[in-house]
Design a protein around this motif. Structure first.
Motif, PDB file in Angstrom:
ATOM      1  N   LEU A   3      14.133  11.139   4.560  1.00 25.31           N
ATOM      2  CA  LEU A   3      14.892  10.123   5.291  1.00 25.31           C
ATOM      3  C   LEU A   3      14.377   9.988   6.725  1.00 25.31           C
ATOM      4  N   ARG A   4      14.053  11.093   7.357  1.00 26.01           N
ATOM      5  CA  ARG A   4      13.480  11.024   8.704  1.00 26.01           C
ATOM      6  C   ARG A   4      12.088  10.391   8.666  1.00 26.01           C
ATOM      7  N   ARG A   5      11.341  10.704   7.620  1.00 31.64           N
ATOM      8  CA  ARG A   5      10.008  10.111   7.462  1.00 31.64           C
ATOM      9  C   ARG A   5      10.112   8.587   7.329  1.00 31.64           C
ATOM     10  N   LEU A   6      11.062   8.140   6.533  1.00 34.91           N
ATOM     11  CA  LEU A   6      11.275   6.701   6.357  1.00 34.91           C
ATOM     12  C   LEU A   6      11.682   6.040   7.662  1.00 34.91           C
ATOM     13  N   ALA A   7      12.606   6.660   8.391  1.00 35.66           N
ATOM     14  CA  ALA A   7      13.070   6.071   9.647  1.00 35.66           C
ATOM     15  C   ALA A   7      11.951   5.970  10.676  1.00 35.66           C
ATOM     16  N   ARG A   8      11.145   7.009  10.768  1.00 33.46           N
ATOM     17  CA  ARG A   8      10.020   6.958  11.709  1.00 33.46           C
ATOM     18  C   ARG A   8       9.044   5.852  11.334  1.00 33.46           C
ATOM     19  N   LEU A   9       8.804   5.711  10.047  1.00 36.36           N
ATOM     20  CA  LEU A   9       7.861   4.698   9.586  1.00 36.36           C
ATOM     21  C   LEU A   9       8.385   3.293   9.856  1.00 36.36           C
ATOM     22  N   THR A  10       9.653   3.044   9.559  1.00 33.69           N
ATOM     23  CA  THR A  10      10.179   1.692   9.783  1.00 33.69           C
ATOM     24  C   THR A  10      10.168   1.338  11.270  1.00 33.69           C
ATOM     25  N   LEU A  34       0.827  -1.204   0.000  1.00 30.63           N
ATOM     26  CA  LEU A  34       0.000   0.000   0.000  1.00 30.63           C
ATOM     27  C   LEU A  34       0.862   1.254   0.000  1.00 30.63           C
ATOM     28  N   ARG A  35       0.607   2.136  -0.974  1.00 28.23           N
ATOM     29  CA  ARG A  35       1.272   3.439  -0.998  1.00 28.23           C
ATOM     30  C   ARG A  35       0.650   4.315   0.079  1.00 28.23           C
ATOM     31  N   ILE A  36       1.453   4.714   1.071  1.00 28.20           N
ATOM     32  CA  ILE A  36       0.885   5.489   2.172  1.00 28.20           C
ATOM     33  C   ILE A  36       1.438   6.912   2.255  1.00 28.20           C
ATOM     34  N   ASP A  37       2.328   7.283   1.320  1.00 26.23           N
ATOM     35  CA  ASP A  37       2.800   8.667   1.317  1.00 26.23           C
ATOM     36  C   ASP A  37       2.242   9.394   0.111  1.00 26.23           C
ATOM     37  N   GLU A  58       7.980  -1.825  12.489  1.00 28.71           N
ATOM     38  CA  GLU A  58       8.687  -2.931  13.131  1.00 28.71           C
ATOM     39  C   GLU A  58       7.893  -3.470  14.312  1.00 28.71           C
ATOM     40  N   GLN A  59       7.207  -2.597  15.015  1.00 33.79           N
ATOM     41  CA  GLN A  59       6.412  -3.009  16.172  1.00 33.79           C
ATOM     42  C   GLN A  59       5.116  -3.710  15.759  1.00 33.79           C
ATOM     43  N   LEU A  60       4.753  -3.592  14.501  1.00 39.35           N
ATOM     44  CA  LEU A  60       3.511  -4.183  14.002  1.00 39.35           C
ATOM     45  C   LEU A  60       3.751  -5.425  13.149  1.00 39.35           C
ATOM     46  N   GLY A  61       5.012  -5.751  12.891  1.00 38.91           N
ATOM     47  CA  GLY A  61       5.311  -6.874  12.017  1.00 38.91           C
ATOM     48  C   GLY A  61       4.957  -6.596  10.570  1.00 38.91           C
ATOM     49  N   LEU A  62       5.001  -5.324  10.178  1.00 38.33           N
ATOM     50  CA  LEU A  62       4.610  -4.906   8.835  1.00 38.33           C
ATOM     51  C   LEU A  62       5.843  -4.483   8.041  1.00 38.33           C
ATOM     52  N   HIS A  85      -1.561   7.758   5.198  1.00 40.46           N
ATOM     53  CA  HIS A  85      -2.322   6.705   5.866  1.00 40.46           C
ATOM     54  C   HIS A  85      -1.428   6.042   6.903  1.00 40.46           C
ATOM     55  N   LEU A  86      -1.998   5.653   8.022  1.00 40.10           N
ATOM     56  CA  LEU A  86      -1.237   5.072   9.120  1.00 40.10           C
ATOM     57  C   LEU A  86      -1.001   3.579   8.896  1.00 40.10           C
ATOM     58  N   PRO A  87       0.108   3.050   9.421  1.00 41.57           N
ATOM     59  CA  PRO A  87       0.371   1.619   9.276  1.00 41.57           C
ATOM     60  C   PRO A  87      -0.756   0.735   9.809  1.00 41.57           C
ATOM     61  N   GLU A  88      -1.359   1.132  10.919  1.00 41.16           N
ATOM     62  CA  GLU A  88      -2.472   0.339  11.464  1.00 41.16           C
ATOM     63  C   GLU A  88      -3.638   0.285  10.488  1.00 41.16           C
ATOM     64  N   GLN A  89      -3.871   1.384   9.782  1.00 42.13           N
ATOM     65  CA  GLN A  89      -4.927   1.403   8.778  1.00 42.13           C
ATOM     66  C   GLN A  89      -4.580   0.504   7.602  1.00 42.13           C
ATOM     67  N   ALA A  90      -3.309   0.479   7.243  1.00 46.46           N
ATOM     68  CA  ALA A  90      -2.868  -0.394   6.163  1.00 46.46           C
ATOM     69  C   ALA A  90      -3.105  -1.861   6.511  1.00 46.46           C
ATOM     70  N   LEU A  91      -2.846  -2.214   7.762  1.00 48.35           N
ATOM     71  CA  LEU A  91      -3.082  -3.587   8.196  1.00 48.35           C
ATOM     72  C   LEU A  91      -4.563  -3.942   8.122  1.00 48.35           C
ATOM     73  N   LYS A  92      -5.424  -3.023   8.517  1.00 49.38           N
ATOM     74  CA  LYS A  92      -6.865  -3.277   8.447  1.00 49.38           C
ATOM     75  C   LYS A  92      -7.315  -3.502   7.005  1.00 49.38           C
ATOM     76  N   LEU A  93      -6.631  -2.867   6.076  1.00 52.61           N
ATOM     77  CA  LEU A  93      -6.965  -3.003   4.666  1.00 52.61           C
ATOM     78  C   LEU A  93      -6.416  -4.309   4.082  1.00 52.61           C
ATOM     79  N   GLY A  94      -5.589  -4.990   4.864  1.00 52.57           N
ATOM     80  CA  GLY A  94      -5.020  -6.257   4.409  1.00 52.57           C
ATOM     81  C   GLY A  94      -3.665  -6.129   3.768  1.00 52.57           C
ATOM     82  N   ALA A  95      -2.982  -4.988   3.965  1.00 51.02           N
ATOM     83  CA  ALA A  95      -1.678  -4.788   3.342  1.00 51.02           C
ATOM     84  C   ALA A  95      -0.639  -5.750   3.908  1.00 51.02           C
ATOM     85  N   ASP A  96       0.203  -6.257   3.025  1.00 53.75           N
ATOM     86  CA  ASP A  96       1.337  -7.077   3.424  1.00 53.75           C
ATOM     87  C   ASP A  96       2.590  -6.226   3.595  1.00 53.75           C
TER      88      ASP A  96
END
Length: 261
Positions: free
Chosen positions: A128-135, A78-81, A139-143, A100-111
Motif C-alpha cells: 500500500l505504501r509502494r502504491l501511494a508513493r508511485l501514484t 507497463l508492469r513495473i513491479d 501524478e507529477q508526470l501525467g502518467l 522500473h521507474l515511471p520516467e523509464q516507462a514514459l520513454k518506452l511509450g507507456a500510457d
C-alpha cells in the motif's frame, strides 16, 4: 472550455489511448512470464492477439520493446513491479519492489503503469505504501496508474467476498490509482457492488485458464453489464487456440457494436 494543466492533459490523453469512447476497454495481459518464466507464446501468437484489436496490453519491459511495432496501435500498460518468481518456493510475504521507474516507462511509450497491492494481507503496509508513493510520483508526470488490488494477497488472508473486493478497490482509488484491476467475486452481477464502491474505472482480471471460451466471453459481458469498465484477461487469451477470434469476441462483449475508440 476546460483548460488542463500539462500533466492533467497528458493523463487525459493516455487514458483515452486505453479506453474507448464508451469508457470501456479490453486489456490483454501478457506480463506473466516475468514471474512464471513461461507464459504468452512468442512470435505469431502475439501478432494474432494484436490483430484482434485489444484496447491495450499489460506487458513486461521486454515485450514492450520486442513487440513495439506489433502493438503500436494498442495502449501500453507497463508492469513495473516484481522481484519474485515461481521457480522456487513461494515467498512467505510481500517481497515485490518497483523494478522500473515511471520516467523509464514514459520513454518506452507507456500510457499507464501497473502494480500489485494486497490490502488485508499481514504485510499490507508494504504494497500500500509502494502504491501511494508511485501514484504521487506519476501524478507529477501525467502518467496514469493501474492498481491490481488483491484482498488478502494471493494466499487469501481475507476471503474474496464481494465486500472485501469492493473495499480493496476503494482503497486503491483512495491511494491515487486511476484504474483498478481486481478479481470478480462470485457471479458477474456481484461486480456491481465493487463498481459502486470505487470512484475510478474498475476492470476484472481473468484468473486461471477456463475450459470454455464461451464462459470467458460471458464473464466479460457480465462484468460490463454490472457497470465495470472492462476486463484484463491474460491466460484465457494467449492460451487460446485462436487468440485473434477471442479478442474480437471480447471486444464485442465489452464494447458492443464495435463502438470502441
Amino acid at each position: 472550455m476546460q483548460t488542463y494543466s500539462a500533466t492533467g492533459a497528458g493523463k487525459l490523453r493516455r487514458m483515452r489511448r486505453m479506453f474507448g469512447a464508451d469508457g470501456r476497454a479490453v486489456f490483454v495481459a501478457i506480463d506473466h512470464a516475468a514471474y512464471m518464466g513461461e507464459g504468452p507464446p512468442l512470435g505469431e501468437p502475439m501478432a494474432q492477439i494484436a490483430a484482434g484489436g485489444p484496447d491495450a496490453v499489460l506487458a513486461t519491459w521486454h515485450l514492450a520493446r520486442a513487440y513495439a511495432d506489433t502493438f503500436a496501435d494498442a495502449g501500453l500498460v507497463l508492469r513495473i513491479d516484481g522481484g519474485a518468481s515461481e521457480l522456487g518456493d513461494f515467498a512467505p510475504g510481500d517481497v515485490n519492489d518497483i523494478m522500473h521507474l515511471p520516467e523509464q516507462a514514459l520513454k518506452l511509450g507507456a500510457d499507464c503503469v501497473v502494480v500489485l497491492a494486497f490490502p488485508g494481507a499481514p504485510d499490507e503496509h508494504l504494497s500500500l505504501r509502494r502504491l501511494a508513493r508511485l501514484t504521487s510520483e506519476c501524478e507529477q508526470l501525467g502518467l496514469p496508474v493501474m492498481a491490481e488490488m488483491i484482498p488478502g494477497g494471493w494466499g487469501k488472508a481475507v476471503p474474496w467476498t464481494t465486500e472485501n473486493v469492493a473495499r480493496a478497490a476503494r482503497i486503491g482509488a483512495e491511494l491515487g490509482a486511476d484504474i483498478v484491476k481486481t478479481v470478480c467475486p462470485g457471479r458477474p452481477e456481484e461486480f456491481a457492488a465493487v463498481v459502486e464502491a470505487c470512484p475510478v474505472p474498475v476492470v476484472a482480471l481473468g484468473g486461471p485458464k477456463s475450459d470454455s471460451e464461451d464462459d470467458v466471453v460471458a464473464l466479460a459481458g457480465g462484468v460490463v453489464a454490472a457497470g465495470g469498465a472492462g476486463v484484463a484477461f491474460g491466460r484465457n487469451v494467449w492460451g487460446s487456440a485462436k487468440p485473434q477470434l477471442l479478442v474480437e469476441r471480447l471486444r464485442e462483449a465489452v464494447h458492443g457494436g464495435g463502438g470502441a475508440g
